[in-house]
Design a protein around this motif. Structure first.
Motif, mmCIF file in Angstrom:
data_model
loop_
_atom_site.group_PDB
_atom_site.id
_atom_site.type_symbol
_atom_site.label_atom_id
_atom_site.label_comp_id
_atom_site.label_asym_id
_atom_site.label_seq_id
_atom_site.Cartn_x
_atom_site.Cartn_y
_atom_site.Cartn_z
ATOM 1 N N LEU A 123 0.722 -1.178 -0.071
ATOM 2 C CA LEU A 123 0.016 0.006 -0.096
ATOM 3 C C LEU A 123 0.808 1.247 0.001
ATOM 4 O O LEU A 123 0.576 2.136 -0.629
ATOM 5 N N ALA A 124 2.123 1.284 0.681
ATOM 6 C CA ALA A 124 2.904 2.496 0.758
ATOM 7 C C ALA A 124 3.473 2.611 -0.864
ATOM 8 O O ALA A 124 3.428 3.687 -1.331
ATOM 9 N N GLU A 125 3.658 1.500 -1.391
ATOM 10 C CA GLU A 125 4.297 1.661 -2.855
ATOM 11 C C GLU A 125 3.210 2.013 -3.797
ATOM 12 O O GLU A 125 3.505 2.893 -4.704
ATOM 13 N N LYS A 126 1.850 1.643 -3.266
ATOM 14 C CA LYS A 126 0.829 2.337 -4.373
ATOM 15 C C LYS A 126 0.601 3.595 -3.941
ATOM 16 O O LYS A 126 0.254 4.620 -5.029
ATOM 17 N N ALA A 127 0.642 4.221 -2.629
ATOM 18 C CA ALA A 127 0.581 5.614 -2.125
ATOM 19 C C ALA A 127 1.680 6.376 -3.039
ATOM 20 O O ALA A 127 1.172 7.330 -3.781
ATOM 21 N N GLU A 128 2.851 5.821 -3.164
ATOM 22 C CA GLU A 128 3.799 6.534 -3.951
ATOM 23 C C GLU A 128 3.444 6.545 -5.260
ATOM 24 O O GLU A 128 3.897 7.430 -6.047
ATOM 25 N N LYS A 129 3.094 5.462 -5.675
ATOM 26 C CA LYS A 129 2.639 5.511 -7.081
ATOM 27 C C LYS A 129 1.619 6.169 -7.515
ATOM 28 O O LYS A 129 1.752 7.021 -8.484
ATOM 29 N N GLN A 130 0.720 6.544 -6.558
ATOM 30 C CA GLN A 130 -0.422 7.547 -6.731
ATOM 31 C C GLN A 130 0.194 8.749 -6.845
ATOM 32 O O GLN A 130 -0.546 9.592 -7.820
ATOM 33 N N GLY A 131 1.144 9.196 -6.250
ATOM 34 C CA GLY A 131 1.782 10.430 -6.310
ATOM 35 C C GLY A 131 2.196 10.680 -7.892
ATOM 36 O O GLY A 131 1.971 11.773 -8.460
ATOM 37 N N HIS A 132 3.094 9.669 -8.303
ATOM 38 C CA HIS A 132 3.735 9.731 -9.580
ATOM 39 C C HIS A 132 2.586 9.902 -10.678
ATOM 40 O O HIS A 132 2.633 10.550 -11.640
ATOM 41 N N ILE A 133 1.113 8.981 -10.433
ATOM 42 C CA ILE A 133 0.248 8.932 -11.274
ATOM 43 C C ILE A 133 -0.441 10.221 -11.470
ATOM 44 O O ILE A 133 -0.774 10.766 -12.428
ATOM 45 N N LYS A 134 -0.684 10.758 -10.229
ATOM 46 C CA LYS A 134 -1.181 12.166 -10.092
ATOM 47 C C LYS A 134 -0.372 13.130 -11.001
ATOM 48 O O LYS A 134 -0.885 14.102 -11.747
ATOM 49 N N GLN A 192 1.502 12.513 -13.480
ATOM 50 C CA GLN A 192 1.406 12.060 -14.983
ATOM 51 C C GLN A 192 -0.019 12.562 -15.437
ATOM 52 O O GLN A 192 -0.287 12.947 -16.416
ATOM 53 N N LEU A 193 -1.039 12.668 -14.466
ATOM 54 C CA LEU A 193 -2.320 12.997 -14.981
ATOM 55 C C LEU A 193 -2.513 14.284 -14.989
ATOM 56 O O LEU A 193 -3.045 14.962 -16.364
ATOM 57 N N ASP A 194 -1.546 15.322 -14.115
ATOM 58 C CA ASP A 194 -1.449 16.482 -14.559
ATOM 59 C C ASP A 194 -0.643 16.833 -15.770
ATOM 60 O O ASP A 194 -1.337 17.792 -16.700
ATOM 61 N N GLN A 195 0.374 16.251 -16.285
ATOM 62 C CA GLN A 195 1.084 16.386 -17.430
ATOM 63 C C GLN A 195 0.129 15.990 -18.717
ATOM 64 O O GLN A 195 -0.072 16.604 -19.690
ATOM 65 N N LEU A 196 -0.438 14.857 -18.680
ATOM 66 C CA LEU A 196 -1.227 14.403 -19.631
ATOM 67 C C LEU A 196 -2.643 15.242 -19.967
ATOM 68 O O LEU A 196 -3.190 15.345 -21.090
#
Length: 458
Positions: free
Chosen positions: A317-328, A330-334
């Motif tokens: 879940l910690a890795e997913k939380a970190e991944k979620q930060g990267h996804i956000k 990416q979402l901003d960029q996309l």
């Protein structure tokens, strides 16, 4: 007369040679004249095409100017194709970007759902750690009980050893007491012998005070025992007795201590077992320490496994939380990219519509004689080549006419020169022949008195 004859012969040979040259020159002139006639025929054919070729030549600059319009139309067509490709590329990029946004949004939603389990897992991890601490405490208490049990076993062994030592000490006391009693009897007998030896009639007995000694004691020969020996034996007996007493006291103390420790052990074990049941560590009381140790070990292993499972889930879940930060990010960029692509798409659609409008306007003004720039270029290339070929042919024909005219003039001059030379040579030969004939006649008349008419073929 001989020089004249030799000169006559030279002239005859020169005339023959010149006549041969004249024949060659005449043949060349005839050939040149034939070539001239052919070239003039070609000139006439070229002149017949002059009007048509002039028309074609006049069309070249007109078509060249029209070609610019065709070229512009072709460029605009290519621009339309390029614009449509560019537009399709932007649309494809926009589709891909929007799909990526959707995929990432689904991922972040799923992660959000997964992260709702984190608090529950943290509570579970806390409870497991608390349980682990309690199990460690139980393990420490069990270790203490195990040491107590070991100490009790040690005490039991010590008691057995002390009882064995006590039995030995008692045996030693019995033996030492018998030895001492025997030694004391011998000492008493020695004292009696000493008293008997001191008895005299009329002297009071030191034992009974009688003055008469009718039957003094008789003791068989014995080993003499001194007071020192008796005292030493007495001391040794007392030492052995003290040791036996000490050993008996030790046995008593050890047994009392064992009883106390056993009671403490049983009390502590019972309390701990009751706690196991109370805390639901065990469903029912365990029977002995080994079973309790096995139970706590089993519970610790289970706790460690559950703790690891929870820790692994929390790590995921910690890795997913970190991944979620990267996804956000990416979402901003996309999202920004999608907006840029949308703006580019609108701009490209406007540019394409403008280009198509310009192309339609230019195509409306294009001549219908040619379908496209390629057909115009083919025709323009064809007539340009035709005009160039015609002008080259005219230039070559003029050159050939000039050249053949010069050749004919030269050949005519050569024939005239040779003919003149032949005529002059014949005239000179006739003159020389006449002179020779006159000379021969004169000489003959002088020698023979007769006149002879000589002839010579020239």
């Amino acid at each position: 007369m001989k020089p004249k004859y030799d000169r006559f012969q030279e002239l005859q040979a020169a005339i023959q040679d010149s006549q041969a040259k004249l024949t060659i020159a005449t043949d060349q002139l005839t050939s040149y004249q034939t070539t001239q006639a052919t070239t003039q025929t070609t000139q006439q054919a070229l002149q017949s095409k002059q009007a048509d070729e002039a028309i074609l030549k006049d069309r070249i600059p007109v078509l060249t100017k029209q070609r610019q319009s065709f070229q512009k139309a072709a460029d605009l067509k290519q621009a339309v194709v390029t614009g449509e490709d560019h537009l399709a590329g932007i649309k494809q990029q926009l589709v891909i970007t929007n799909k990526s946004v959707t995929d990432l949004q689904e991922q972040t939603n799923q992660i959000e759902t997964d992260l709702t389990q984190r608090d529950q897992l943290k509570d579970q991890d806390y409870r497991l750690k608390q349980a682990k601490a309690q199990l460690v405490s139980y393990q420490q208490q069990l270790n203490h009980l195990y040491r107590q049990m070991t100490d009790n076993h040690t005490l039991e062994s010590q008691i057995k050893a002390a009882e064995s030592a006590l039995a030995t000490a008692k045996t030693q006391v019995k033996v030492t007491q018998a030895n001492y009693d025997e030694l004391r009897n011998n000492w008493l007998k020695s004292q009696i012998m000493n008293l008997v030896g001191q008895l005299k009639d009329g002297t009071p007995c030191p034992v009974c005070g009688s003055l008469e000694h009718p039957a003094p004691a008789h003791v068989e020969d014995i080993q003499t025992v001194s007071n020192v020996q008796l005292k030493t034996a007495q001391n040794h007996l007392q030492t052995v007795k003290d040791e036996a007493t000490k050993q008996a006291s030790l046995v008593t103390n050890l047994k009392n201590q064992l009883t106390k420790q056993t009671n403490q052990y049983q009390e502590s074990f019972s309390e701990l077992v009751a706690t196991f049941v109370e805390k639901q560590v065990a469903q029912e009381p365990v029977s002995d320490l080994a079973a309790a140790i096995a139970l706590i070990k089993q519970q610790s292993t289970k706790n460690d496994q559950e703790t690891k499972t929870v820790a692994d889930q929390l790590q995921i879940l910690a890795e997913k939380a970190e991944k979620q930060g990267h996804i956000k990010e990416q979402l901003d960029q996309l999202t920004a990219t999608a907006k840029t692509l949308t703006d580019q798409l609108q701009g490209a659609e406007k540019d394409l519509a403008k280009t198509k409008g310009t192309l339609e306007t230019i195509q409306a003004d294009l001549p219908t004689e040619f379908d496209d720039l390629a057909s115009l270029d083919i025709y323009l290339k064809k007539i340009t080549k035709s005009v160039q070929s015609y002008e080259t042919a005219v230039e070559q024909n003029n050159h050939d006419l000039t050249k053949i005219g010069n050749a004919i003039s030269e050949a005519t001059a050569t024939i005239k020169q040779i003919s003149q030379y032949i005529d002059e040579s014949k005239k000179r030969a006739v003159e020389i022949q006449g002179a020779i004939t006159d000379a021969v006649r004169t000489n003959w008349a002088l020698t023979s008195g007769q006149s002879t008419n000589l002839s010579c073929d020239i």
